[in-house]
Enzyme design. Structure first.
Site, short mmCIF file in Angstrom:
data_model
loop_
_atom_site.label_atom_id
_atom_site.label_comp_id
_atom_site.label_asym_id
_atom_site.label_seq_id
_atom_site.Cartn_x
_atom_site.Cartn_y
_atom_site.Cartn_z
N LYS A 79 -47.94 -75.29 20.83
CA LYS A 79 -49.25 -75.52 21.45
C LYS A 79 -50.29 -74.82 20.61
O LYS A 79 -50.00 -73.84 19.93
CB LYS A 79 -49.28 -74.93 22.87
N1 GLU Z 1 -50.71 -81.97 25.67
C1 GLU Z 1 -49.71 -82.82 26.22
C2 GLU Z 1 -48.68 -82.03 26.99
O1 GLU Z 1 -48.95 -80.95 27.47
C3 GLU Z 1 -49.11 -83.78 25.20
C4 GLU Z 1 -48.44 -83.14 24.03
C5 GLU Z 1 -48.05 -84.11 22.94
O2 GLU Z 1 -48.23 -85.30 23.09
O3 GLU Z 1 -47.56 -83.63 21.92
O4 GLU Z 1 -47.58 -82.45 27.21
#
Ligand code: GLU
Length: 418
Positions: free
Chosen positions: A107
């Site tokens: 993240k």
């Molecule tokens: N931000 C989204 C999540 O928390 C998607 C992450 C992604 O597609 O890599 O799952």
């Protein structure tokens, strides 16, 4: 626990500890998986439109790469900090493993309120942040995507910045891009669509029909808005939605298409639409409904308000919306929780499809994407449900334990380097 010690990290850690305990996870692995593999903090100086230079702080955390490149969104929000990003990265690891995607979790984020920036400032911030985290990312290393406060345009700027550095176009460095540069059909709505698919399975399990169900949604960003639309298309009555300021309620069902046009196309606030009675976010969570979907930020359902929830099913569109104390209260009340790492995994599942399509330079039809998404989610839902029933544990623990187990297997097979 030093730098990472924030409420969200403590929540992710407590969930992990509980699951690790229940599954008797190897203590060596347990120590390792508690902490991220790699964390980067960067300064992001940005030339503002008035000539000043403002310096923001950015992060990218990779929790575990034993099953493949790391994957996870980038969040722009004033409260972003290292502990929160590390917690979200850890949840991505379990989420990807649970859905059997060949990814680890990551993240990123910048502590900034994107609404306060002009489009040009947002672009400069994004490009500089992308340049600062450049050594960590890449289609085989770590693949960012949108999250709270970011969208397809932000992904396009990251893709361009990365491509400029290496000297050729690399669409697979991010997912959630615009279609024109290698994005996938269905990616934008994917998280919301996934929330609806797993909710339908949960309703079926209780012999309930979506057409007789009422739905309340906290949050009207990407996840909340698409969830509202698709729930209604599938026959549910969406009776309330909210944003940061509060929500609107209409017991006979909100007019979602009208609401979307007013808010998303014309930029009206929920309150100004006057399409329902105004109520606070706290009141919204306490509405009597079949399905409640928290689709905003973490730690919204706590020991303070959990006892007042009046839903049959809680489908977690957000990451970490429910604290451990609230979990216990809801379980005693008989609320069926579809945990975040299952309920909101539609986003990263279609991100995976996008990355595969980028790698093959071969793009799929919308119908193929929806079918494959549904297939993975229905499968993951029923595996989790079976595990939960046969081990007499909650859906959250069942989902975490299956995710953690797959990561543990990968670690044990690969062994410890050097
Ligand atoms: N931000 C989204 C999540 O928390 C998607 C992450 C992604 O597609 O890599 O799952």
């Amino acid at each position: 626990m030093h730098e990472l010690d924030t409420p969200t990290f403590r929540l992710a850690m407590a969930q992990f500890d509980q699951a690790a305990e229940a599954m008797e996870l190897d203590p060596n692995l347990r120590e390792r998986l508690k902490l991220p593999q790699r964390s980067l903090i960067v300064s992001v100086p940005v030339r503002m439109d008035d000539g000043r230079v403002e310096v923001y702080t950015g992060y990218r955390v990779q929790h575990d790469s034993s099953r493949g490149p790391t994957k996870g969104g980038i969040r722009y929000h004033p409260d972003v900090n290292l502990g929160e990003v590390a917690a979200l990265a850890m949840w991505m690891t379990w989420k990807c493993a649970l859905a059997d995607l060949p990814y680890g979790g990551a993240k990123g984020g910048v502590a900034v309120d994107p609404k306060q920036l002009s489009r040009a400032e947002l672009q400069r911030l994004t490009r500089r942040y992308a340049a600062e985290i450049f050594p960590l990312i890449g289609p085989e290393k770590d693949v960012p995507a949108p999250d709270v406060g970011t969208d397809a345009q932000v992904m396009a700027w990251i893709m361009d910045t990365y491509s400029q550095q290496v000297g050729y176009s690399v669409p697979g460095v991010v997912t959630g891009k615009p279609l024109s540069i290698g994005g996938s059909l269905g990616r934008e709505e994917a998280t919301g669509r996934g929330v609806v698919y797993v909710t339908i399975e949960a309703l079926r399990h209780f012999k309930l029909d979506i057409r007789n169900s009422t739905v309340v949604i906290q949050g009207f960003g990407n996840v909340g808005a698409h969830t509202a639309r698709i729930m209604q298309e599938c026959g549910a009555r969406v009776i309330a939605v909210s944003d940061v300021n509060g929500g609107i309620h209409n017991a006979s069902g909100l007019n979602i298409p009208e609401l979307l046009t007013r808010c998303k196309t014309h930029g009206q606030s929920l309150r100004d639409t006057k399409l329902g009675d105004w109520l606070s976010n706290d009141e919204l969570l306490q509405l009597d409904c079949t399905v409640l979907v928290p689709a905003a930020l973490s730690e919204q359902i706590t020991e303070r308000n959990a006892g007042k929830l009046r839903c049959r099913i809680l489908a977690e569109g957000a990451n970490g919306p429910t604290t451990l104390e609230a979990d216990r209260i809801l379980q005693d009340q008989g609320v069926f929780i579809i945990p975040d790492i299952l309920a909101n995994s539609g986003g990263v599942i279609v991100s995976y499809f996008e990355w595969v399509q980028d790698g093959q330079r071969f793009f799929w039809k919308a119908k193929d994407i929806q079918e494959r998404l549904q297939d993975i989610l229905i499968n993951a839902f029923h595996r989790t449900l079976q595990f939960s029933l046969s081990n007499n544990t909650s859906m959250r623990m069942a989902a975490l334990m299956s995710g953690i187990d797959k990561v543990a297997q990968a670690h044990l097979h690969r062994g410890l380097y050097p």
